[in-house]
Design an enzyme around this catalytic site. Structure first.
Site, PDB file in Angstrom:
ATOM      1  N   ASP A 111      47.724  55.200  12.701  1.00 10.64           N
ATOM      2  CA  ASP A 111      47.811  53.976  13.486  1.00 10.64           C
ATOM      3  C   ASP A 111      47.434  52.774  12.617  1.00 10.64           C
ATOM      4  O   ASP A 111      48.294  52.018  12.185  1.00 10.64           O
ATOM      5  CB  ASP A 111      46.955  54.049  14.741  1.00 10.64           C
ATOM      6  CG  ASP A 111      47.337  53.023  15.795  1.00 10.64           C
ATOM      7  OD1 ASP A 111      48.456  52.480  15.703  1.00 10.64           O
ATOM      8  OD2 ASP A 111      46.534  52.778  16.723  1.00 10.64           O
ATOM      9  N   ASP A 144      49.899  45.441   9.457  1.00 15.17           N
ATOM     10  CA  ASP A 144      48.763  44.536   9.637  1.00 15.17           C
ATOM     11  C   ASP A 144      47.483  45.295   9.956  1.00 15.17           C
ATOM     12  O   ASP A 144      46.400  44.699   9.962  1.00 15.17           O
ATOM     13  CB  ASP A 144      49.052  43.485  10.719  1.00 15.17           C
ATOM     14  CG  ASP A 144      49.607  44.085  11.997  1.00 15.17           C
ATOM     15  OD1 ASP A 144      49.999  45.259  11.993  1.00 15.17           O
ATOM     16  OD2 ASP A 144      49.671  43.361  13.013  1.00 15.17           O
ATOM     17  N   HIS A 195      50.694  50.834  11.041  1.00 14.15           N
ATOM     18  CA  HIS A 195      50.917  49.391  11.180  1.00 14.15           C
ATOM     19  C   HIS A 195      50.571  48.653   9.892  1.00 14.15           C
ATOM     20  O   HIS A 195      49.475  48.830   9.349  1.00 14.15           O
ATOM     21  CB  HIS A 195      50.073  48.831  12.320  1.00 14.15           C
ATOM     22  CG  HIS A 195      50.528  49.251  13.682  1.00 14.15           C
ATOM     23  ND1 HIS A 195      51.387  48.495  14.448  1.00 14.15           N
ATOM     24  CD2 HIS A 195      50.240  50.357  14.418  1.00 14.15           C
ATOM     25  CE1 HIS A 195      51.607  49.107  15.598  1.00 14.15           C
ATOM     26  NE2 HIS A 195      50.925  50.241  15.603  1.00 14.15           N
ATOM     27  N   HIS A 211      55.786  52.244  21.850  1.00 15.36           N
ATOM     28  CA  HIS A 211      54.382  52.477  22.184  1.00 15.36           C
ATOM     29  C   HIS A 211      54.295  52.762  23.692  1.00 15.36           C
ATOM     30  O   HIS A 211      54.615  51.895  24.509  1.00 15.36           O
ATOM     31  CB  HIS A 211      53.548  51.238  21.873  1.00 15.36           C
ATOM     32  CG  HIS A 211      53.110  51.121  20.458  1.00 15.36           C
ATOM     33  ND1 HIS A 211      53.964  50.772  19.437  1.00 15.36           N
ATOM     34  CD2 HIS A 211      51.883  51.292  19.885  1.00 15.36           C
ATOM     35  CE1 HIS A 211      53.287  50.722  18.293  1.00 15.36           C
ATOM     36  NE2 HIS A 211      52.025  51.052  18.539  1.00 15.36           N
ATOM     37  N   HIS A 245      53.530  56.575  12.209  1.00 17.61           N
ATOM     38  CA  HIS A 245      52.941  55.511  13.026  1.00 17.61           C
ATOM     39  C   HIS A 245      51.827  54.835  12.234  1.00 17.61           C
ATOM     40  O   HIS A 245      50.677  55.260  12.256  1.00 17.61           O
ATOM     41  CB  HIS A 245      52.386  56.086  14.333  1.00 17.61           C
ATOM     42  CG  HIS A 245      52.092  55.053  15.369  1.00 17.61           C
ATOM     43  ND1 HIS A 245      52.753  54.987  16.575  1.00 17.61           N
ATOM     44  CD2 HIS A 245      51.211  54.020  15.377  1.00 17.61           C
ATOM     45  CE1 HIS A 245      52.292  53.973  17.282  1.00 17.61           C
ATOM     46  NE2 HIS A 245      51.334  53.366  16.566  1.00 17.61           N
ATOM     47  N   GLU A 288      49.487  55.127  25.756  1.00 13.98           N
ATOM     48  CA  GLU A 288      48.234  54.839  25.040  1.00 13.98           C
ATOM     49  C   GLU A 288      47.280  54.125  25.984  1.00 13.98           C
ATOM     50  O   GLU A 288      46.217  54.650  26.324  1.00 13.98           O
ATOM     51  CB  GLU A 288      48.492  54.001  23.797  1.00 13.98           C
ATOM     52  CG  GLU A 288      47.226  53.680  23.007  1.00 13.98           C
ATOM     53  CD  GLU A 288      47.460  52.680  21.881  1.00 13.98           C
ATOM     54  OE1 GLU A 288      46.616  52.611  20.969  1.00 13.98           O
ATOM     55  OE2 GLU A 288      48.479  51.956  21.917  1.00 13.98           O
ATOM     56  N   GLY A 339      51.805  46.086  21.385  1.00 13.37           N
ATOM     57  CA  GLY A 339      50.975  45.105  22.065  1.00 13.37           C
ATOM     58  C   GLY A 339      50.383  45.696  23.333  1.00 13.37           C
ATOM     59  O   GLY A 339      50.494  46.895  23.593  1.00 13.37           O
TER      60      GLY A 339
END
Length: 379
Positions: free
Chosen positions: A314, A30, A28, A214, A26, A217, A187
């Site tokens: 993350d 970006d 990302h 996701h 996991h 969370e 998102g």
């Protein structure tokens, strides 16, 4: 009911955690852009950057992300995404991303990102996926030249609040032989359950294409239920709030017992992997129901109850972290030893969206390396 015991009291000491082989599930794209790269690409592309030196920008990200809210946390991505709108920028950032993973001891990583967020300068969905794949392959070559053997797969992500789920799912399947290994939705979670992307998930199921979602969370058990039922999720992105479906009781002898609700029992019994990200979960308020310190994180409870826990970053930049750092912090918080850390990596190897032979090969690499460390420790 399941007995809850204390963690083994055998803290790590003198172990080079960075040298241990790791699996990153996991992570990302970006959320892991180097601050120096953001500054350089920002200047080249007319993007305003709030701080002009890398260390200062790194501090800015970390400070902005500690608001205790996923919505506020996600706002910082506006800056990193702004410099990821050209082919050159995407290639460079993906390449550096792989270099950073390899330097952290990662032997297999799945990098997730949302192609629909990178189209403002005229690139097509297919073009951005191809650019990221080019950067990944260059990064793998760089790692090999530096003596590291790393494998990387893309997780193509759809933004759950948008109406492009099926289109992005089709994009992912189109590139399944060219680097893409799975699909994700991300998102703002609350109000956007997996059921709203049901067409995409039906299509992916028909194509036998792996899915992680996701869930658990910024929303609770019903979001996780929807990820499992509507999304057919093979893994849960974060999933930390599965602990809301675990009920702790104390008997007359002062022993603690845990009773699992139906969703938690389903996830535990079927070994559905949890992509837990400890520091991020603190920053976004995902564990606010349990406390505000890492020691309050339900990670250890889930581990003791035999959930398939994995450790993840993350967003490396936003959380100023790495897998090495996450493992070190968990070890300090819960007195984990090398055997525990090996379990986390073996859980992650088994959870990768790869054929059985590759998963077994990754597990062998992990076990062999940890055995060497354990032998050295005994000597």
């Amino acid at each position: 009911m399941n007995p809850v015991t204390s963690a083994d009291e055998s803290p790590l000491s003198g172990v080079d955690l960075r040298a241990l082989p790791k699996i990153s599930l996991h992570d990302h794209l970006d959320g892991g852009v180097r601050p120096a790269t953001i500054i350089e690409l920002g200047e080249a592309n007319g993007v305003d950057v709030p701080v002009s030196d890398p260390d200062g920008l790194a501090d800015w990200f970390y400070t902005q992300c500690n608001a205790g809210s996923l919505v506020e946390y996600l706002k910082t991505f506006d800056l990193s995404i702004a410099v990821m709108q050209t082919e050159e920028g995407l290639v460079r950032i993906a390449r550096e991303f792989v270099q950073d993973l390899a330097a952290d001891g990662v032997i297999y990583g799945e990098v997730r990102w949302a192609p629909e967020q990178h189209l403002t300068r005229g690139l097509s969905l297919d073009a951005v996926v191809e650019a990221v794949q080019e950067g990944i392959e260059l990064g793998i070559k760089d790692a090999a030249h530096a003596g590291s053997d790393i494998q990387i797969g893309q997780l193509v992500t759809a933004m759950r609040h948008a109406d492009r789920g099926l289109e992005i799912a089709e994009l992912a399947v189109r590139h399944r032989e060219r680097g893409v290994v799975g699909f994700d939705i991300a998102g703002a979670e609350a109000g956007f359950p997996a059921s709203k992307q049901r067409l995409a998930f039906d299509y992916l199921a028909a194509e036998l294409f792996p899915v992680t979602v996701h869930a658990g969370e910024a929303d609770g058990i019903e979001s996780i239920r929807s990820a499992l039922l509507d999304g057919r999720a093979l893994r849960l992105g974060h999933g930390v709030r599965i602990a809301e479906d675990i009920f702790i009781e104390r008997d007359d002898a002062e022993s603690l017992y845990a009773t699992l609700g139906p969703v938690a029992e389903w996830v535990r019994d079927r070994k559905i992997p949890l992509e837990l990200s400890p520091q991020s979960n603190l920053q976004t308020g995902a564990i606010a129901a349990w406390g505000e310190e890492l020691e309050d994180h339900p990670f250890d409870l889930l581990y003791q109850l035999d959930f398939a826990v994995t450790v993840n970053v993350d967003n490396r930049t936003m959380s100023d972290t790495s897998l090495t750092k996450e493992l070190a912090l968990l070890s300090e918080a819960f007195d984990y030893d090398l055997t525990d850390l090996e379990t986390f990596q073996l859980n992650a190897a088994a959870a990768t969206f790869q054929p059985l032979e590759i998963r077994e090969a990754l597990a062998d690499r992990i076990s062999e390396a940890f055995d060497e460390f354990l032998d050295d420790d005994e000597d």
